[in-house]
Design a protein around this motif. Structure first.
Motif, mmCIF file in Angstrom:
data_model
loop_
_atom_site.group_PDB
_atom_site.id
_atom_site.type_symbol
_atom_site.label_atom_id
_atom_site.label_comp_id
_atom_site.label_asym_id
_atom_site.label_seq_id
_atom_site.Cartn_x
_atom_site.Cartn_y
_atom_site.Cartn_z
ATOM 1 N N TRP A 161 0.824 -1.209 0.000
ATOM 2 C CA TRP A 161 0.000 0.000 0.000
ATOM 3 C C TRP A 161 0.855 1.254 0.000
ATOM 4 C CZ3 TRP A 161 -4.687 0.280 -1.546
ATOM 5 C CH2 TRP A 161 -5.567 -0.798 -1.384
ATOM 6 N N ARG A 162 1.966 1.224 0.729
ATOM 7 C CA ARG A 162 2.863 2.388 0.719
ATOM 8 C C ARG A 162 3.385 2.649 -0.693
ATOM 9 N NH1 ARG A 162 4.991 0.540 5.987
ATOM 10 N NH2 ARG A 162 4.417 2.079 7.568
ATOM 11 N N ARG A 163 3.795 1.583 -1.361
ATOM 12 C CA ARG A 163 4.365 1.740 -2.693
ATOM 13 C C ARG A 163 3.332 2.228 -3.699
ATOM 14 N NH1 ARG A 163 6.507 -3.734 -4.404
ATOM 15 N NH2 ARG A 163 6.891 -2.582 -6.328
ATOM 16 N N LEU A 164 2.159 1.587 -3.695
ATOM 17 C CA LEU A 164 1.169 1.971 -4.706
ATOM 18 C C LEU A 164 0.619 3.372 -4.444
ATOM 19 C CD1 LEU A 164 -2.212 1.823 -4.176
ATOM 20 C CD2 LEU A 164 -1.615 -0.550 -3.675
ATOM 21 N N MET A 165 0.480 3.761 -3.182
ATOM 22 C CA MET A 165 0.001 5.111 -2.893
ATOM 23 C C MET A 165 1.066 6.153 -3.224
ATOM 24 S SD MET A 165 -3.128 4.749 -2.074
ATOM 25 C CE MET A 165 -3.505 6.421 -1.545
ATOM 26 N N ALA A 166 2.344 5.798 -3.050
ATOM 27 C CA ALA A 166 3.418 6.713 -3.440
ATOM 28 C C ALA A 166 3.422 6.897 -4.955
ATOM 29 C CB ALA A 166 4.765 6.178 -2.959
ATOM 30 N N GLU A 167 3.230 5.802 -5.684
ATOM 31 C CA GLU A 167 3.131 5.899 -7.142
ATOM 32 C C GLU A 167 1.963 6.794 -7.544
ATOM 33 O OE1 GLU A 167 2.754 2.194 -9.141
ATOM 34 O OE2 GLU A 167 4.662 1.379 -8.405
ATOM 35 N N ALA A 168 0.827 6.582 -6.877
ATOM 36 C CA ALA A 168 -0.365 7.365 -7.212
ATOM 37 C C ALA A 168 -0.158 8.840 -6.911
ATOM 38 C CB ALA A 168 -1.572 6.828 -6.430
ATOM 39 N N ALA A 169 0.505 9.143 -5.801
ATOM 40 C CA ALA A 169 0.729 10.544 -5.446
ATOM 41 C C ALA A 169 1.657 11.224 -6.444
ATOM 42 C CB ALA A 169 1.306 10.633 -4.035
ATOM 43 N N ASP A 170 2.696 10.505 -6.875
ATOM 44 C CA ASP A 170 3.612 11.072 -7.872
ATOM 45 C C ASP A 170 2.881 11.333 -9.190
ATOM 46 O OD1 ASP A 170 6.448 11.547 -8.971
ATOM 47 O OD2 ASP A 170 5.670 9.978 -10.291
ATOM 48 N N ARG A 172 -0.333 11.774 -9.568
ATOM 49 C CA ARG A 172 -1.318 12.835 -9.356
ATOM 50 C C ARG A 172 -0.679 14.221 -9.445
ATOM 51 N NH1 ARG A 172 -3.095 10.946 -4.932
ATOM 52 N NH2 ARG A 172 -2.027 12.258 -3.429
ATOM 53 N N GLY A 173 0.516 14.345 -8.888
ATOM 54 C CA GLY A 173 1.207 15.624 -8.958
ATOM 55 C C GLY A 173 1.499 16.043 -10.381
ATOM 56 N N ARG A 174 1.895 15.073 -11.211
ATOM 57 C CA ARG A 174 2.184 15.400 -12.612
ATOM 58 C C ARG A 174 0.904 15.700 -13.398
ATOM 59 N NH1 ARG A 174 4.277 10.827 -14.721
ATOM 60 N NH2 ARG A 174 4.265 9.618 -12.784
ATOM 61 N N ASP A 192 0.099 10.140 -22.064
ATOM 62 C CA ASP A 192 1.017 9.228 -21.378
ATOM 63 C C ASP A 192 0.643 9.080 -19.905
ATOM 64 O OD1 ASP A 192 2.378 8.868 -23.741
ATOM 65 O OD2 ASP A 192 4.012 10.253 -23.247
ATOM 66 N N LEU A 193 0.169 10.163 -19.306
ATOM 67 C CA LEU A 193 -0.299 10.079 -17.918
ATOM 68 C C LEU A 193 -1.521 9.172 -17.812
ATOM 69 C CD1 LEU A 193 0.094 13.802 -16.803
ATOM 70 C CD2 LEU A 193 1.247 11.830 -15.768
ATOM 71 N N ALA A 194 -2.425 9.282 -18.773
ATOM 72 C CA ALA A 194 -3.606 8.414 -18.780
ATOM 73 C C ALA A 194 -3.192 6.949 -18.912
ATOM 74 C CB ALA A 194 -4.545 8.809 -19.917
ATOM 75 N N GLU A 195 -2.229 6.681 -19.786
ATOM 76 C CA GLU A 195 -1.756 5.315 -19.963
ATOM 77 C C GLU A 195 -1.062 4.811 -18.698
ATOM 78 O OE1 GLU A 195 -0.766 1.607 -21.614
ATOM 79 O OE2 GLU A 195 -2.319 3.090 -22.037
ATOM 80 N N GLU A 196 -0.320 5.689 -18.048
ATOM 81 C CA GLU A 196 0.347 5.314 -16.801
ATOM 82 C C GLU A 196 -0.693 4.945 -15.733
ATOM 83 O OE1 GLU A 196 3.345 7.353 -13.513
ATOM 84 O OE2 GLU A 196 3.262 8.172 -15.555
ATOM 85 N N HIS A 197 -1.773 5.678 -15.698
ATOM 86 C CA HIS A 197 -2.841 5.386 -14.739
ATOM 87 C C HIS A 197 -3.471 4.021 -15.038
ATOM 88 C CE1 HIS A 197 -7.051 5.690 -13.207
ATOM 89 N NE2 HIS A 197 -6.436 6.202 -12.160
ATOM 90 N N GLU A 235 -7.221 18.855 -3.325
ATOM 91 C CA GLU A 235 -6.340 19.085 -4.472
ATOM 92 C C GLU A 235 -7.097 19.221 -5.789
ATOM 93 O OE1 GLU A 235 -3.129 16.265 -4.707
ATOM 94 O OE2 GLU A 235 -3.051 16.025 -2.528
ATOM 95 N N GLN A 236 -8.397 19.061 -5.746
ATOM 96 C CA GLN A 236 -9.164 19.076 -6.989
ATOM 97 C C GLN A 236 -9.315 20.489 -7.540
ATOM 98 O OE1 GLN A 236 -12.878 16.968 -6.475
ATOM 99 N NE2 GLN A 236 -11.858 15.124 -5.714
ATOM 100 N N ARG A 237 -9.529 20.560 -8.861
ATOM 101 C CA ARG A 237 -9.811 21.803 -9.557
ATOM 102 C C ARG A 237 -11.101 21.630 -10.352
ATOM 103 N NH1 ARG A 237 -4.686 21.184 -7.367
ATOM 104 N NH2 ARG A 237 -3.049 22.383 -8.431
ATOM 105 N N PRO A 238 -11.852 22.695 -10.552
ATOM 106 C CA PRO A 238 -13.049 22.588 -11.393
ATOM 107 C C PRO A 238 -12.690 22.075 -12.784
ATOM 108 C CG PRO A 238 -13.048 24.673 -10.207
ATOM 109 C CD PRO A 238 -11.694 24.055 -9.978
ATOM 110 N N GLY A 239 -13.393 21.065 -13.226
ATOM 111 C CA GLY A 239 -13.160 20.520 -14.561
ATOM 112 C C GLY A 239 -12.103 19.456 -14.628
ATOM 113 N N LEU A 240 -11.429 19.166 -13.519
ATOM 114 C CA LEU A 240 -10.320 18.202 -13.552
ATOM 115 C C LEU A 240 -10.818 16.782 -13.833
ATOM 116 C CD1 LEU A 240 -7.301 17.628 -13.199
ATOM 117 C CD2 LEU A 240 -7.723 17.387 -10.728
ATOM 118 N N ALA A 241 -11.953 16.394 -13.249
ATOM 119 C CA ALA A 241 -12.467 15.042 -13.483
ATOM 120 C C ALA A 241 -12.805 14.837 -14.957
ATOM 121 C CB ALA A 241 -13.699 14.785 -12.613
#
Length: 265
Positions: A161-170, A172-174, A192-197, A235-241
């Motif tokens: 869980w630590r690893r996967l959440m760290a990956e997700a946070a990185d 998300r920042g990008r 590329d970010l979508a594919e990474e997700h 951390e959300q922004r309008p329109g981000l979803a």
């Protein structure tokens, strides 16, 4: 023949207080009084009481019961059909919660116990909404991918869980950087970010072909609880979803255009 309020309460299985309440509300007033002024119920009153208790057992509110019993034009069948549908929905909802509880029990049995401090360390501001988990289970529960995702999640260790959440946070920042910079949803970097997700989901939870990824993205835009699993509300922004959903859709089209077996993975 007549019966006192205490006698009626005893053989009807209700309290005297309940019968007094029915009398005050006009739902069931005794037809007679004793010389001393005490309430006396006759056979017709008991028949009405049986009807009231029948509808109460089905969960009807008292005002609706009064309408059914007092209005000769009221269609009791319509009321019963509507109540049946409501009870069916309630049963479905309760079954969802039972399923969610069972899944939570499975997770607890893995032996992964987190203190509040550890939970914050691992999950940060990401919030797992129980109501969304229940709804998602109803929506996806019959699909093999959903069952596999739950099973693999339950098997993850604390370090997983630590690893996967760290990956997700990185990631998300990008994603937030790209959105804040005004990059288009179909920009190469965003695709590329979508594919990474998509690959993150496949690596940690369940195979995620592009069409599945698109269905998941639909939930992100339609349900704030789902999107909160990806981007915490703070951390959300309008329109981000919608932006992420568009990027995931564009990436699916890109992969379909690439062709070959790899494009479907």
């Amino acid at each position: 023949m007549s019966w006192s309020v205490g006698q009626v309460a005893g053989f009807a299985g209700v309290t005297v207080r309940t019968l007094h309440h029915y009398d005050r509300s006009g739902l069931l007033s005794p037809s007679d009084r004793s010389p001393a002024g005490y309430r006396l119920y006759n056979a017709a009153d008991l028949t009405r009481l049986q009807q009231i208790l029948f509808y109460r057992e089905l969960g009807f509110p008292l005002d609706e019961i009064a309408t059914i019993l007092s209005d000769p034009l009221a269609d009791a069948l319509d009321h019963l059909l509507a109540r049946r549908d409501a009870l069916t929905e309630q049963i479905t909802r309760l079954q969802k919660l039972v399923d969610v509880a069972e899944r939570a029990i499975e997770v607890q049995r893995t032996g992964i116990e987190l203190t509040p401090e550890e939970r914050f360390e691992v999950f940060g501001d990401v919030v797992f909404d129980l109501s969304y988990a229940a709804d998602a289970h109803l929506k996806w529960g019959e699909q093999e991918g959903h069952r596999e995702a739950l099973a693999r999640a339950a098997a993850h260790t604390k370090e997983d869980w630590r690893r996967l959440m760290a990956e997700a946070a990185d990631w998300r920042g990008r994603l937030l950087d790209a959105f804040d910079q005004g990059l288009a949803a179909d920009d190469q970097e965003v695709l590329d970010l979508a594919e990474e997700h998509r690959r993150h989901i496949a690596r940690w939870f369940t195979p995620c072909p592009p069409e599945t990824h698109c269905r998941i993205a639909d939930d992100y835009e339609a349900d704030a609880r789902a999107f909160a699993l990806v981007v915490p509300p703070a951390e959300q922004r309008p329109g981000l979803a919608g932006y992420l959903r568009s990027a995931i859709g564009a990436n699916a089209e890109r992969r379909a255009g690439a062709g070959g077996p790899e494009a479907a993975r």
